[in-house]
Design an enzyme around this catalytic site. Sequence first.
Site, PDB file in Angstrom:
ATOM      1  N   MET A  21       0.847  -1.199   0.000  1.00  8.52           N
ATOM      2  CA  MET A  21       0.000   0.000   0.000  1.00  8.52           C
ATOM      3  C   MET A  21       0.880   1.245   0.000  1.00  8.52           C
ATOM      4  O   MET A  21       1.494   1.603   1.009  1.00  8.52           O
ATOM      5  CB  MET A  21      -0.930   0.003   1.213  1.00  8.52           C
ATOM      6  CG  MET A  21      -2.070  -1.007   1.108  1.00  8.52           C
ATOM      7  SD  MET A  21      -3.266  -0.836   2.440  1.00  8.52           S
ATOM      8  CE  MET A  21      -2.370  -1.519   3.818  1.00  8.52           C
ATOM      9  N   CYS A 104      -2.722  -1.561 -10.104  1.00  7.58           N
ATOM     10  CA  CYS A 104      -2.947  -0.189  -9.638  1.00  7.58           C
ATOM     11  C   CYS A 104      -3.904   0.551 -10.584  1.00  7.58           C
ATOM     12  O   CYS A 104      -3.671   0.601 -11.792  1.00  7.58           O
ATOM     13  CB  CYS A 104      -1.622   0.560  -9.527  1.00  7.58           C
ATOM     14  SG  CYS A 104      -1.873   2.246  -8.953  1.00  7.58           S
ATOM     15  N   LYS A 144       0.771  -9.134  -9.304  1.00 11.92           N
ATOM     16  CA  LYS A 144      -0.468  -8.787  -8.586  1.00 11.92           C
ATOM     17  C   LYS A 144      -1.437  -8.143  -9.577  1.00 11.92           C
ATOM     18  O   LYS A 144      -1.101  -7.136 -10.200  1.00 11.92           O
ATOM     19  CB  LYS A 144      -0.151  -7.842  -7.422  1.00 11.92           C
ATOM     20  CG  LYS A 144      -1.379  -7.497  -6.589  1.00 11.92           C
ATOM     21  CD  LYS A 144      -0.948  -6.946  -5.229  1.00 11.92           C
ATOM     22  CE  LYS A 144      -2.123  -6.466  -4.402  1.00 11.92           C
ATOM     23  NZ  LYS A 144      -2.631  -5.165  -4.834  1.00 11.92           N
ATOM     24  N   ASN A 205      -7.162 -11.624  -2.393  1.00 12.30           N
ATOM     25  CA  ASN A 205      -7.129 -10.289  -1.796  1.00 12.30           C
ATOM     26  C   ASN A 205      -8.433  -9.533  -2.072  1.00 12.30           C
ATOM     27  O   ASN A 205      -8.980  -9.626  -3.167  1.00 12.30           O
ATOM     28  CB  ASN A 205      -5.919  -9.535  -2.372  1.00 12.30           C
ATOM     29  CG  ASN A 205      -5.901  -8.055  -2.031  1.00 12.30           C
ATOM     30  OD1 ASN A 205      -5.897  -7.222  -2.927  1.00 12.30           O
ATOM     31  ND2 ASN A 205      -5.892  -7.713  -0.763  1.00 12.30           N
ATOM     32  N   GLY A 206      -8.868  -8.799  -1.055  1.00  6.80           N
ATOM     33  CA  GLY A 206     -10.027  -7.923  -1.217  1.00  6.80           C
ATOM     34  C   GLY A 206     -11.004  -8.048  -0.077  1.00  6.80           C
ATOM     35  O   GLY A 206     -11.635  -9.087   0.123  1.00  6.80           O
ATOM     36  N   ASP A 207     -11.066  -6.959   0.738  1.00 11.81           N
ATOM     37  CA  ASP A 207     -12.080  -6.826   1.793  1.00 11.81           C
ATOM     38  C   ASP A 207     -11.933  -7.779   2.979  1.00 11.81           C
ATOM     39  O   ASP A 207     -12.887  -7.962   3.736  1.00 11.81           O
ATOM     40  CB  ASP A 207     -13.505  -6.975   1.228  1.00 11.81           C
ATOM     41  CG  ASP A 207     -13.830  -5.920   0.184  1.00 11.81           C
ATOM     42  OD1 ASP A 207     -13.081  -4.931   0.077  1.00 11.81           O
ATOM     43  OD2 ASP A 207     -14.836  -6.089  -0.539  1.00 11.81           O
ATOM     44  N   GLY A 229      -5.124  -5.621   3.037  1.00 15.22           N
ATOM     45  CA  GLY A 229      -4.676  -4.233   2.947  1.00 15.22           C
ATOM     46  C   GLY A 229      -5.349  -3.399   4.016  1.00 15.22           C
ATOM     47  O   GLY A 229      -4.926  -3.346   5.167  1.00 15.22           O
TER      48      GLY A 229
END
Length: 332
Positions: A21, A104, A144, A205-207, A229
């Site tokens: 991040m 990104c 990623k 990845n995510g939430d 993250g």
Amino acid sequence: MTDTLYIGKVPVRRTAALAPMAGVADRAYRLMCKKYGAAYVVSEMVSAKGICYSDRKTAELCTVTDEERPMGIQLFGSEPDFMAEAVKIVLEYRPDIIDINMGCPVPKVVNTGAGSALMKDVRLAESITAAAVKAAGDVPVTVKIRSGWNSGQINAAEMAKAAESAGAAAVAVHGRTRDQFYSGEADISVIGSVKEAVGIPVIGNGDVSDADSCIRMYRETGCDLVMIGRGSYGNPFVFDEIAARLRGADYAPPSLEEKMNVMLEHIRLIISLSEKNEEMAMHEARKHAAWYMNGYYGSAKFRGRCYQLSSYSEAVGLAEEFIALQRSRGIE
Ligand SMILES: Cc1cc2nc3c(=O)[nH]c(=O)nc-3n(C[C@H](O)[C@H](O)[C@H](O)COP(=O)(O)O)c2cc1C
């Protein structure tokens, strides 16, 4: 499933990793997350081209300390030659892994053809990965990605296959499209489809923000590792919580006082690692302080005050006041 996953030859505990991040997960942040159990951490993204032109921030962004290991350095770029050159340069910092950012969504990055723009050019993404793999020698290269560019172009599985055939050792998938940026919900079914498509480890990845959402990510996608993250904002403890749950052990969340002590430890680390004076370093610390105070009675007002902190001693005073307020409401 074994407790350890191998990314190339690098062993990683199969609990939860910290996501890269920019502007947040700097060395102080990574060290805090490591201390509270992150299995793997990644640097903030670094421009491949910037490094080749000897960007003055390279050392600050690429330094890998032993306490952070296993650690990846993340590069972004849109040209295979610059990527290969950048990989050779960052190898001097002895990363355990090199990760390539193909997710990104920020216009500044996408407009150069890098980050998630690569989701629209799978062949170029593959060439960039192949160039990085060749330059990295025996250091594993990971990629990623997002689920796709937009809802009409969900191609994470195709991207992951291209990464695998270019020699990538793992692929991390954020279940959102570029168009979504960080809004809406991550679609974790895409991560499951990537898992079915490739033989290399898949990082979901995510939430994910706690043990329940982490276990759901493992169960519903079959992924090999989970990456967190924003769920770690002001909450490095999330990694210990997840590790405990996966072991079937009891987990006692930190008390408010412990949390405030960890916040102050994080601020001290930011100040001690900063090349700037205390007042300037506090600018960096403010958002972190505010995150540690999230979710309590009267948090909004205190978070506002965090954004005015200009010294460590003020942070100590604010933490004491915050604890006293919560105690007056029976919160420990
Ligand atoms: C402030 C911020 C900075 C980020 N910087 C990067 C980055 O440098 N490289 C990258 O691959 N992803 C970056 N991301 C995306 C995260 O790694 C992650 O994929 C995304 O936040 C979804 O995971 P989460 O829901 O657990 O936060 C960033 C996200 C945020 C919120």
